[in-house]
Design a protein around this motif. Sequence first.
Motif, PDB file in Angstrom:
ATOM      1  N   SER A   1       0.661  -1.396   0.055  1.00  0.00           N
ATOM      2  CA  SER A   1       0.148   0.045   0.048  1.00  0.00           C
ATOM      3  C   SER A   1       0.786   1.278   0.224  1.00  0.00           C
ATOM      4  O   SER A   1       0.722   1.943  -0.710  1.00  0.00           O
TER       5      SER A   1
ATOM      6  N   GLN B   1      -7.503   0.478  -0.431  1.00  0.00           N
ATOM      7  CA  GLN B   1      -7.564  -0.851   0.409  1.00  0.00           C
ATOM      8  C   GLN B   1      -8.670  -0.701   1.548  1.00  0.00           C
ATOM      9  O   GLN B   1      -9.446  -1.597   1.530  1.00  0.00           O
TER      10      GLN B   1
ATOM     11  N   ASP C   1      -5.866  -1.531  -4.692  1.00  0.00           N
ATOM     12  CA  ASP C   1      -5.263  -2.078  -3.544  1.00  0.00           C
ATOM     13  C   ASP C   1      -6.166  -3.276  -2.877  1.00  0.00           C
ATOM     14  O   ASP C   1      -6.953  -2.869  -2.268  1.00  0.00           O
ATOM     15  N   GLU C   2      -5.701  -4.331  -3.193  1.00  0.00           N
ATOM     16  CA  GLU C   2      -6.648  -5.415  -2.465  1.00  0.00           C
ATOM     17  C   GLU C   2      -8.259  -5.535  -2.746  1.00  0.00           C
ATOM     18  O   GLU C   2      -8.987  -5.148  -1.877  1.00  0.00           O
TER      19      GLU C   2
HETATM   20 MG   LIG Z   1      -1.847  -2.754   1.937  1.00  0.00          MG
END
Ligand SMILES: [Mg+2]
Lengths: 253, 311
Positions: B48, B88, B162-163
């Motif tokens: 991240s 995220q 991000d994820e």
């Molecule tokens: Mg992360």
Amino acid sequence: MNWYGVRAIYRFEMARWGRTFGQSIVAPVISTSLYFVVFGAAIGSRITEVDGVSYGAFIVPGLIMLMLLTESISNASFGIYFPRYAGAIYELLSAPISSFEATIGYVGAAATKSIIIGLIILVTSNLFVDVTIMHPYWMIAFLFLTAITFSLFGFILGIWADNWEKLGVVPTLIVTPLTFLGGSFYSISMLPEFWQKVTLFNPVVYLISGFRWSFYENADVPVGLSLGITAGFLVACLVVIGWIFRTGYRLRA
Amino acid sequence: MSNGDPVIRIENLCKIYAGDFEALKDVSLDIMEGEIFALLGPNGAGKSTLINIVCGIVNKTSGRVLVNGYDNVEDFRQARTQIGLVPQELLTETFESVSSTTAFSRGLFGKSPDADHIEKVLRSLHLWDKRDNVILTLSGGMKRRVLIAKALAHEPKILFLDEPTAGVDVELRQDMWEIVRELRASGVTVILTTHYIEEAEQMADRIGVINHGEIILVEEKAKLMRELGKKQLFLELDDALEAIPETLLSYHLQFGASHSELIYDYDTRAEHTGITSLLGDLSLAGIRFHDVKTRQSSLEEIFVGLVKRQE
Ligand SMILES: [Mg+2]
Ligand SMILES: Nc1ncnc2c1ncn2[C@@H]1O[C@H](COP(=O)(O)OP(=O)(O)OP(=O)(O)O)[C@@H](O)[C@H]1O
């Protein structure tokens, strides 16, 4: 210039206000009316005139300033603090928008709201007392200058505050007292000489004095000085904001 | 797929967070146009941090990031206009409606209003029916879709996810993969982080592994799987062996769970896998077996192996 970005922020902020529009309008109208009942009727019946103006009319500019300062600061500080708190600020930080443009959007919206409220108070006051405005252009100029300056100040506060307490403490512990002590409800000349001198260190005195001059042509300090000090404060806020965005203070890890 | 210059060039990037924590150590990485790049790494590896520096949310300590040749700090306008980010965490406005928050994102990125595009994005994410709903009233998966809609609202050329599939149900995950494939087909470069190796295995063209703030591997997925992806042959024996007979030592056999299971490692792409001769030699040695199975190591094992090796 990313004008679409500025417009997006401005509209977003105005829409946020619009959702609670009734509340935003009713609250200042009610409190203005209360001030008139308490100060105008109760005290005014004893003071009758200040510098040749009826007491009820005399307090109108101070009252508008009080609301203008409170509203500008709370609107602007909340507008930037809430996305920081909720994390949605990531989007602003990742957008192709300069600090200057973002500031125009947020501060412009906050200033617009407080100017609207200031005008509403002016209209409400007219229901209670006769308000004359000798220099309407100057009145508008002071209104805008003050709204913008204190929205900038609120914006800084909203970036500096890292919890809700700090967000509330500056308006209640600093700004409101300064406004009350800054001659909202009395003329500085009514104070003992020593306190008159002390009062001159209160920046709000200059704002209220200049604003009241535009109504009744009477002022505690020269109008030029009022204007100069307000403009100086505006520039100081701009410098701080420039620094904040350059360094990412409290915004970027 | 890629045509020369990278869309994103990361050069010697370092990040030290306040409090002296070194989250990125001299990271250099090129992302090619039109590819899907998966960044893998354990919690706290710096994924991240890396993404947030490229997108302008976190300040770098040193190094440089170029987006199609534009420095992401000095020429932030040109750089950021091209990038969309899905963070995220589920960080959204709360009291806005889905359509207004999406339109807001488009404006913020300097694009003129375009109701058709917003509608297209919302439809593709199955959000069109929810367009007038206040974000607060949406489920977590729906909020994630809203974040994706916001990121796509300004038609970015590069998308960071991000994820994207953390805490997302199977259906939405499938949708997400579909969306990513469509984006790639339309020429968008996608960089995603994930903890689901399966996801990287299915989606990515290239894979990068990051651990303790260092990129420890960048490789074409297919090549990675080929190079590191060994295959194993399992033999279930009729009778357990005391030890592996001398005649079979050259095959480097191992015992499995018990001495009645033999494991043979081989490379499917080698000229001779050695299976035929192994089977011949087994019968010569009088070893009989009643079951055979093969297994190919997954990316997950490769990944765990890499991270372990570094420790
Ligand atoms: Mg992360
Ligand atoms: N704002 C911050 N201040 C200080 N340290 C931070 C900050 N943000 C992240 N870190 C630290 O930097 C390291 C890398 O964090 P990062 O969020 O980049 O990891 P990640 O690879 O995304 O992990 P995850 O898979 O859990 O999302 C972690 O050790 C984290 O504690």
